[in-house]
Scaffold this motif. Structure first.
Motif, PDB file in Angstrom:
ATOM      1  N   LYS A 178       2.193  -8.469  17.690  1.00 36.82           N
ATOM      2  CA  LYS A 178       1.135  -8.023  16.768  1.00 36.82           C
ATOM      3  C   LYS A 178       1.727  -7.274  15.589  1.00 36.82           C
ATOM      4  O   LYS A 178       1.217  -7.352  14.468  1.00 36.82           O
ATOM      5  CB  LYS A 178       0.134  -7.112  17.499  1.00 36.82           C
ATOM      6  CG  LYS A 178      -0.942  -7.906  18.208  1.00 36.82           C
ATOM      7  CD  LYS A 178      -2.080  -7.013  18.680  1.00 36.82           C
ATOM      8  CE  LYS A 178      -2.949  -7.799  19.643  1.00 36.82           C
ATOM      9  NZ  LYS A 178      -3.069  -7.152  20.951  1.00 36.82           N
ATOM     10  N   VAL A 179       2.804  -6.540  15.833  1.00 36.36           N
ATOM     11  CA  VAL A 179       3.429  -5.775  14.750  1.00 36.36           C
ATOM     12  C   VAL A 179       4.179  -6.703  13.805  1.00 36.36           C
ATOM     13  O   VAL A 179       4.063  -6.611  12.585  1.00 36.36           O
ATOM     14  CB  VAL A 179       4.413  -4.729  15.314  1.00 36.36           C
ATOM     15  CG1 VAL A 179       5.065  -3.942  14.183  1.00 36.36           C
ATOM     16  CG2 VAL A 179       3.688  -3.810  16.286  1.00 36.36           C
ATOM     17  N   PHE A 180       4.938  -7.623  14.371  1.00 37.42           N
ATOM     18  CA  PHE A 180       5.853  -8.407  13.538  1.00 37.42           C
ATOM     19  C   PHE A 180       5.254  -9.718  13.036  1.00 37.42           C
ATOM     20  O   PHE A 180       5.631 -10.216  11.986  1.00 37.42           O
ATOM     21  CB  PHE A 180       7.151  -8.685  14.320  1.00 37.42           C
ATOM     22  CG  PHE A 180       7.902  -7.429  14.624  1.00 37.42           C
ATOM     23  CD1 PHE A 180       8.556  -6.725  13.608  1.00 37.42           C
ATOM     24  CD2 PHE A 180       7.929  -6.900  15.911  1.00 37.42           C
ATOM     25  CE1 PHE A 180       9.239  -5.557  13.877  1.00 37.42           C
ATOM     26  CE2 PHE A 180       8.601  -5.730  16.183  1.00 37.42           C
ATOM     27  CZ  PHE A 180       9.258  -5.045  15.162  1.00 37.42           C
ATOM     28  N   TYR A 181       4.357 -10.296  13.799  1.00 33.89           N
ATOM     29  CA  TYR A 181       3.790 -11.569  13.379  1.00 33.89           C
ATOM     30  C   TYR A 181       2.412 -11.670  14.025  1.00 33.89           C
ATOM     31  O   TYR A 181       2.212 -12.353  15.041  1.00 33.89           O
ATOM     32  CB  TYR A 181       4.701 -12.728  13.827  1.00 33.89           C
ATOM     33  CG  TYR A 181       4.223 -14.083  13.355  1.00 33.89           C
ATOM     34  CD1 TYR A 181       4.152 -14.382  11.989  1.00 33.89           C
ATOM     35  CD2 TYR A 181       3.845 -15.064  14.270  1.00 33.89           C
ATOM     36  CE1 TYR A 181       3.707 -15.617  11.553  1.00 33.89           C
ATOM     37  CE2 TYR A 181       3.411 -16.308  13.842  1.00 33.89           C
ATOM     38  CZ  TYR A 181       3.342 -16.579  12.480  1.00 33.89           C
ATOM     39  OH  TYR A 181       2.889 -17.807  12.049  1.00 33.89           O
ATOM     40  N   ALA A 182       1.447 -10.971  13.434  1.00 30.71           N
ATOM     41  CA  ALA A 182       0.149 -10.750  14.067  1.00 30.71           C
ATOM     42  C   ALA A 182      -0.533 -12.054  14.477  1.00 30.71           C
ATOM     43  O   ALA A 182      -1.167 -12.136  15.523  1.00 30.71           O
ATOM     44  CB  ALA A 182      -0.760  -9.955  13.128  1.00 30.71           C
TER      45      ALA A 182
END
Lengths: 289, 235
Positions: free
Chosen positions: A258-262
């Motif tokens: 979710k942080v890097f590639y939601a």
């Protein structure tokens, strides 16, 4: 990106992972012991959450007693279903157990929608666990920390009981060779009922824990069970430790995605499942046949 | 001495799925007696033991243990009446270590051997007590299968080919254990291909062929009927 966001999602991932681990653990116990692919595992999660909500709203029974009572209720319902319906599937192919539990899931979910509709119902965080800790790099709500701790404790307690006690020894024996285990004087049919009860009670526990975080609704178990199914496949269908470790770690992986590639966060677990199936079909902790 | 159980089987019919395996088997084992069933492969010897243990779905006729009818009883109930089973395939659990394998069978009473005594009798097992059950050698697994039923206090033992495929020195050790059971007054029904081994310890022999008992040979007649016995066994 701020560390707030990173650690925030890490925590969300750990919490989801806790629920995954509890459900997957129950699923693995049930599959190993009964050979039943329990699609209704998410339904018992919902029953646990609704059980907590009903105890509070109809009987004025608060969070702490509900934490014990709701999983017990889920377990008793599970044992009754095992005695009356599920036990009839043991001599048949796995697919019949899957279809039966799928039907049970649809029926129970439908009944809850009939009476309660799908609107989410809030469940308050118990006052003792309100507020949180400021850790400097992030704010940690007490209740969320509690959920992770309780889940991990229950998962490893269950693992300990199965691996290190006489009840667990009987369960393992019944899983490996049920008929011979009966010939040693062990009441395997009763053990199967008990095992099913324990497996769904773990889902019920996850449900009560989830009440104050996720809204209580009849639909809450339906989506979860698909993820749990993927986790059990990744961990190895019958592996107790595999279910726990995979549940927690894939929850975290989902949070980090979710942080890097939601956009990828909803499918990352399934991507892992596909890769594991290609490379090690028995699962990360499963034994090759 | 323990009150050993007697076993009486009358007109036992048994089935595996659609195939009719036992056709009216009748035999008796008195309390404290050691009796073998001999016969060729596929004669129905193992099926007879499994039927006594309640491990077959379809069985008719009569099986009584100490006078109590158990033809419809579940395996766990039969075990709790004091029957112990050592299966041909040994039935050692891979997910249990040696000690757990030993501790698994439920105690019937307190007359069985203690764990210490069992380990004294089988020192190899003590040395490997923490190993996964199926990591043991074939001989050790057979010792474990026999040692496992000594703890429960059972008084009727069903032993299915305990010496099959074992080195002579291990056969001797197994023989000593069975001899010990006999001395303690237990009832033993033994399925055995190794007739020399069987004749050493048994009081009587039943001969089985195609799901029926076709002959009975008391100990005293063994020497006189040797050639007939060899014919029965197809040697």
């Amino acid at each position: 990106m701020s560390t707030q966001v990173l650690f925030g999602q890490l925590l969300v991932g750990l919490i989801n992972g806790s629920f995954y681990a509890l459900l997957a653990l129950g699923f693995a116990i049930i599959f190993g012991l009964l050979g039943i692919i329990n699609v209704a595992q998410g339904t018992f999660y919902m029953i646990g959450a609704f059980g907590g909500w009903m105890l509070l709203n109809y009987a004025g029974i608060g969070y702490w007693p509900a934490l014990i009572l709701a999983p017990l209720i889920a377990g008793v319902i599970g044992m009754a279903l095992e005695k009356t319906l599920i036990s009839r599937m043991y001599k048949l192919d796995h697919i019949y157990g899957l279809l039966l539990t799928y039907g049970l899931m649809m029926f129970i979910m439908g009944a809850f929608i009939w009476f309660y509709a799908t609107a989410p119902r809030p469940y308050p965080v118990p006052p003792e666990l309100g507020g949180g800790y400021n850790l400097g790099f992030m704010f940690l709500p007490k209740y969320r920390a509690w959920v992770v701790v309780v889940s991990v404790v229950f998962c490893f307690a269950t693992w300990f009981v199965i691996e290190k006690t006489s009840v667990g020894r009987n369960l393992r024996a019944a899983t490996e060779n049920p008929m011979l285990t009966r010939a040693f004087g062990i009441n395997v049919p009763a053990l199967l009922t008990f095992g099913f009860g324990v497996g769904v009670a773990l889902a019920g526990l996850a449900g009560v824990l989830a009440g104050p975080i996720k809204n209580v609704t009849p639909l809450m178990g339906g989506e979860l069970v698909i993820v749990v199914f993927a986790i059990v496949v990744v961990g190895g269908m019958q592996s107790i430790l595999g279910a726990i470790i995979t549940g927690l770690s894939l929850g975290v992986l989902e949070g980090l995605t979710k942080v890097f590639y939601a956009r990828g966060s909803d499918m990352v677990i399934f991507v892992v499942m596909v890769i594991v199936l290609l490379v090690k079909p028995a699962g990360l902790f499963g034994k090759e046949k | 001495m323990a009150d050993a159980l007697s076993l009486s089987i009358k007109d036992l019919q048994a089935f595996y799925g659609d195939s009719h395996v036992l056709h009216g088997v009748s035999l008796d084992v008195a309390a404290g007696e050691v009796v073998t069933i001999i016969g060729r492969n596929g004669a129905g010897k193992t099926t007879t033991l499994r039927a006594v243990m309640g491990m077959l779905e379809r069985r008719t006729g009569s099986i009584t243990l100490g006078g109590k009818e158990v033809i419809g009883a579940a395996p766990e109930r039969i075990a709790r009446l004091g029957v112990a089973y050592v299966p041909e395939e040994r039935g050692i659990y891979a997910t249990l270590d040696v000690t757990e394998n030993l501790m698994l069978p439920r105690k019937v009473n307190d007359r069985g051997m203690s764990l210490e005594r069992i380990y004294k009798l089988f020192p190899n097992l003590y040395e490997r007590r923490g190993s996964q059950g199926t990591r043991l050698s074939g001989g050790e697994q057979q010792m474990l299968a026999i040692a496992r039923v000594l703890r429960t206090g059972a008084s009727l033992f069903l032993l299915d080919e305990p010496t099959e495929g074992l080195a002579p020195v291990i056969v001797q050790q197994i023989g000593a254990a069975i001899e010990l059971m006999k001395q303690e007054g237990h009832t033993i029904l033994l399925v055995e291909q190794n007739f020399r081994f069987a004749t050493r310890i048994a009081d009587r022999h039943y001969v089985m062929e195609r799901g029926r008992i076709i002959d009975q040979i008391p100990r005293a007649e063994i020497a006189a009927r040797e050639s007939q016995i060899q014919q029965y066994l197809g040697i």
